[in-house]
Design an enzyme around this catalytic site. Sequence first.
Site, PDB file in Angstrom:
ATOM      1  N   GLN A  83       0.830  -1.217   0.000  1.00 48.13           N
ATOM      2  CA  GLN A  83       0.000   0.000   0.000  1.00 48.13           C
ATOM      3  C   GLN A  83       0.862   1.264   0.000  1.00 48.13           C
ATOM      4  O   GLN A  83       0.492   2.281   0.597  1.00 48.13           O
ATOM      5  CB  GLN A  83      -0.950  -0.006   1.193  1.00 48.13           C
ATOM      6  CG  GLN A  83      -2.138  -0.942   1.031  1.00 48.13           C
ATOM      7  CD  GLN A  83      -3.088  -0.507  -0.087  1.00 48.13           C
ATOM      8  OE1 GLN A  83      -3.175   0.677  -0.431  1.00 48.13           O
ATOM      9  NE2 GLN A  83      -3.790  -1.458  -0.666  1.00 48.13           N
ATOM     10  N   SER A  84       1.992   1.217  -0.671  1.00 44.78           N
ATOM     11  CA  SER A  84       2.894   2.372  -0.711  1.00 44.78           C
ATOM     12  C   SER A  84       2.257   3.581  -1.408  1.00 44.78           C
ATOM     13  O   SER A  84       1.810   3.479  -2.561  1.00 44.78           O
ATOM     14  CB  SER A  84       4.173   1.966  -1.448  1.00 44.78           C
ATOM     15  OG  SER A  84       4.922   3.106  -1.806  1.00 44.78           O
ATOM     16  N   ASN A  85       2.258   4.715  -0.718  1.00 42.90           N
ATOM     17  CA  ASN A  85       1.809   5.964  -1.357  1.00 42.90           C
ATOM     18  C   ASN A  85       2.861   6.469  -2.324  1.00 42.90           C
ATOM     19  O   ASN A  85       2.547   7.098  -3.335  1.00 42.90           O
ATOM     20  CB  ASN A  85       1.549   7.029  -0.291  1.00 42.90           C
ATOM     21  CG  ASN A  85       0.409   6.658   0.625  1.00 42.90           C
ATOM     22  OD1 ASN A  85      -0.723   6.508   0.171  1.00 42.90           O
ATOM     23  ND2 ASN A  85       0.705   6.469   1.907  1.00 42.90           N
ATOM     24  N   ALA A  87       4.751   4.589  -4.187  1.00 44.31           N
ATOM     25  CA  ALA A  87       4.596   3.832  -5.436  1.00 44.31           C
ATOM     26  C   ALA A  87       3.464   4.431  -6.268  1.00 44.31           C
ATOM     27  O   ALA A  87       3.605   4.656  -7.475  1.00 44.31           O
ATOM     28  CB  ALA A  87       4.321   2.367  -5.113  1.00 44.31           C
TER      29      ALA A  87
END
Length: 342
Positions: A83-85, A87
């Site tokens: 859930q990387s912002n 990325a």
Amino acid sequence: MTDHDPLRSLPRERLMKGPTPIQRLARLEEVLGERSRGVSIWAKRDDLMELGGGGNKVRKLEFLIGQAKAEGCDTLVVTGGVQSNFARLAAAACARTGLACELVLAQMVPRNTEIYQANGNVLLDRLFGARIHILNPGEDAAGFAALRVAEIGETGRKAFMAPLGGSTTVGCLGYVDCAFELARQSTEIGVTFDQIVIPNGSGGMHAGLAAGLVIAGSHPSRIAAHTVLSPAEKCLTATAEKIDAVLKFLSIDARVAPADLRISEAQLGEGYGMPTSSMIEAVELLARSEGLLVDPVYGGKAFAGLLSDIESGAIAPQSNVLFIMTGGSPGLYAYADVLTAK
Ligand SMILES: Cc1ncc(COP(=O)(O)O)c(C=O)c1O
């Protein structure tokens, strides 16, 4: 602060227009009543940007994509959690700037729900057209990404590696710039912020902001950071190292020691991405008093820290506190099960 801007001549791809707004959270203060202890609570809206839903990583990406293009790269290879912002915003920035994007997403949080694995930021990554590699638990993301960079190179293209959170020395420059922006806005609105509250994940935002404060003639202890990833000791050392690297990179003759920094681990709970009850209360309070969204992994925990520090007096009564809203609301959808549980 001097008129000389040490960032002026560096490669940079503009992804946002002008300063992000600062607003007083008057309705929150009203709802808190006596519990606010007369503290004026302000928010800097780094969640309000023109690209990809906005967030703190856009500032870093301006310099990272500038560097990638200056090095002749046509592809970004990004590592991060599922859930990387970072990325998500890297995928959006690549779409905007015409780079190809590959995301190497690691299982950093033990959450196996379908919404966590496929909704929220992951859904947006796909919409922005990134090629996504979701790794199995225990797989080495940095190794996988290095392999992809090499494989891309063999096809005649050139890939640029952007590691966790984009917190390289160059990535940190985005928040050096934010510190300058903040100094100008502070003068314009005539408010000195006694404390600036932020989350610390990979430490790049904290490092850049602290370096920028030093360059602008202020002190990094004005930043009250809440670690959401590493234990405080490790986070202090890593952040101080990053600040030193940034100051050296910009040829600034100043150093910052871990003792100059303030990092609390009181909001970490069971670890990175693991919900806490104070995070849930903080997310709900801000949503219900101001109609504003903070994410469950970073902003929610940092805002919980701000509320607890007002209560304990660590944020002095009657002072001015600035909360930097860092974006990340897509992450709320990945935690729908936790946020709607009560
Ligand atoms: C929404 C949000 N806030 C804060 C942070 C923390 O920034 P840093 O990793 O530079 O410490 C991140 C990092 O991923 C983020 O996505």
